[in-house]
Motif scaffolding. Structure first.
Motif, PDB file in Angstrom:
ATOM      1  N   GLU A 168       0.668   4.105  -8.356  1.00  0.00           N
ATOM      2  CA  GLU A 168       0.289   3.995  -9.774  1.00  0.00           C
ATOM      3  C   GLU A 168       1.316   3.143 -10.525  1.00  0.00           C
ATOM      4  N   PRO A 175      -5.432  -2.035  -8.540  1.00  0.00           N
ATOM      5  CA  PRO A 175      -5.909  -2.037  -7.149  1.00  0.00           C
ATOM      6  C   PRO A 175      -5.863  -0.633  -6.546  1.00  0.00           C
ATOM      7  N   ILE A 176      -6.837  -0.340  -5.690  1.00  0.00           N
ATOM      8  CA  ILE A 176      -6.918   0.983  -5.059  1.00  0.00           C
ATOM      9  C   ILE A 176      -5.997   1.014  -3.835  1.00  0.00           C
ATOM     10  N   GLY A 177      -5.356   2.165  -3.605  1.00  0.00           N
ATOM     11  CA  GLY A 177      -4.527   2.318  -2.406  1.00  0.00           C
ATOM     12  C   GLY A 177      -3.076   1.940  -2.608  1.00  0.00           C
ATOM     13  N   PRO A 184      -5.347   8.570 -14.810  1.00  0.00           N
ATOM     14  CA  PRO A 184      -6.779   8.384 -14.492  1.00  0.00           C
ATOM     15  C   PRO A 184      -7.530   9.712 -14.430  1.00  0.00           C
ATOM     16  N   ASN A 227      -8.095  -3.183 -14.429  1.00  0.00           N
ATOM     17  CA  ASN A 227      -8.424  -2.443 -13.206  1.00  0.00           C
ATOM     18  C   ASN A 227      -7.272  -2.539 -12.201  1.00  0.00           C
ATOM     19  N   PRO A 242       0.822  -1.223   0.000  1.00  0.00           N
ATOM     20  CA  PRO A 242       0.000   0.000   0.000  1.00  0.00           C
ATOM     21  C   PRO A 242       0.855   1.273   0.000  1.00  0.00           C
ATOM     22  N   ASP A 269     -10.056  10.421 -12.682  1.00  0.00           N
ATOM     23  CA  ASP A 269     -10.417  10.843 -11.321  1.00  0.00           C
ATOM     24  C   ASP A 269      -9.239  11.498 -10.586  1.00  0.00           C
ATOM     25  N   HIS A 270      -8.059  11.556 -11.220  1.00  0.00           N
ATOM     26  CA  HIS A 270      -6.954  12.339 -10.653  1.00  0.00           C
ATOM     27  C   HIS A 270      -6.899  13.736 -11.270  1.00  0.00           C
TER      28      HIS A 270
END
Length: 306
Positions: free
Chosen positions: A159, A154-156, A241, A152, A64, A243-244
């Motif tokens: 990049e 993973p989140i967290g 992305p 996709n 993470p 959303d950034h």
């Protein structure tokens, strides 16, 4: 420990042991684990132990981001803050472990997001990263090019490339440095002439470095279309992305409001020019996946511009 990883000939064994020693477990030992990891990787940089650096690169990919940022901070403290000039040691690992350098840049851009004066990258660190990327812009694609990728991410986690973080640096830098200058003038302690001249000289050098970095980022974005097509990910994987982009636009808005648009018109214009160029090239190369309407909605919030 450094010697053990150096002498272990099987890469898979080395990776498994490194991972079992240093992967965060969510318990009280994590702090000790991270402190030891910081010392080990710092030592591996100092004595150029490539197997340790390669293990650390994979660790940065699979851990993470909150922990990756802690390792980046430990290395920046050791090589930028503690001993002046020791950044040269860090500079030399560029040829030894490009994979580690790529992951290090990604974690550093996550650490220094220019949201406050404390989170502007030190000038030595900025110069180091720009020199690496300018020498070989493909450096920032190494993790992406060498990793089996699902559409996709993973989140967290960090990049796949430092592209988003580097775009953020280039776009926000003119405004962030203007804010920093304004803060130093308004704190009631105007610097003496010599200190002021050296600071403005250092800031001027930094502005040139960000300009150089912006050019390199655009060059990398232009390379991406071929790589995405080759991996059958064109139109399926947005390496920048959308959303950034939204929080970046909000940051520009907030910074320009703080600075008073009349006093910072040149800086706002430069930030917006860089944002427009990065978005245009990222869309054209398939790195940014969004509709024109989405983009128009977000960009309508930007300060008035030409």
């Amino acid at each position: 420990m450094c010697n053990y990883f150096q002498e272990q000939t099987k890469d898979s064994v080395r990776q498994v042991i490194f991972s079992s020693l240093f992967s965060p477990q969510g318990n009280k030992a994590d702090d000790s684990r991270m402190a030891l990891l910081g010392k080990l990787v710092s030592m591996a940089v100092a004595v150029c132990r490539v197997p340790v650096l390669e293990c650390a690169a994979f660790w940065l990919q699979r851990t993470p981001a909150v922990f990756c940022v802690r390792l980046a901070r430990a290395l920046v403290d050791d090589y930028c803050n503690l001993v002046p000039g020791s950044i040269q040691t860090l500079k030399q690992i560029f040829t030894a472990s490009p994979r580690f350098c790529c992951q290090f840049i990604t974690s550093v851009t996550a650490l220094y997001d220019l949201s406050s004066d404390d989170l502007i990258p030190p000038s030595d660190l900025l110069e180091l990263i720009v020199s690496w990327i300018f020498e070989d812009p493909r450096l920032i694609l190494i993790t992406f090019l060498n990793t089996p990728i699902a559409a996709n991410l993973p989140i967290g986690f960090l990049e796949l490339t430092p592209l988003t973080g580097l775009i953020r640096w280039c776009v926000k830098a003119p405004l962030a440095y203007k804010r920093k200058k304004k803060a130093s003038l308004s704190n009631g302690h105007p610097p003496n002439k010599i200190a002021k001249d050296s600071t403005s000289g250092e800031d001027r050098d930094c502005h040139q470095l960000y300009s150089k970095l912006h050019l390199s980022v655009l060059q990398v974005l232009m390379m991406l279309q071929g790589h995405l097509t080759e991996k059958n990910l064109y139109g399926r994987l947005g390496l920048v992305p959308f959303d950034h982009v939204v929080p970046l636009v909000e940051d520009i808005n907030r910074l320009s409001d703080e600075l008073n648009p009349l006093n910072a018109s040149k800086e706002i214009e430069l930030a917006l020019d860089r944002l427009a160029q990065a978005l245009q090239v990222a869309m054209a190369s398939g790195a940014l996946l969004c509709t024109r309407d989405d983009l128009r909605t977000v960009c309508s919030r930007l300060p008035h511009n030409k």
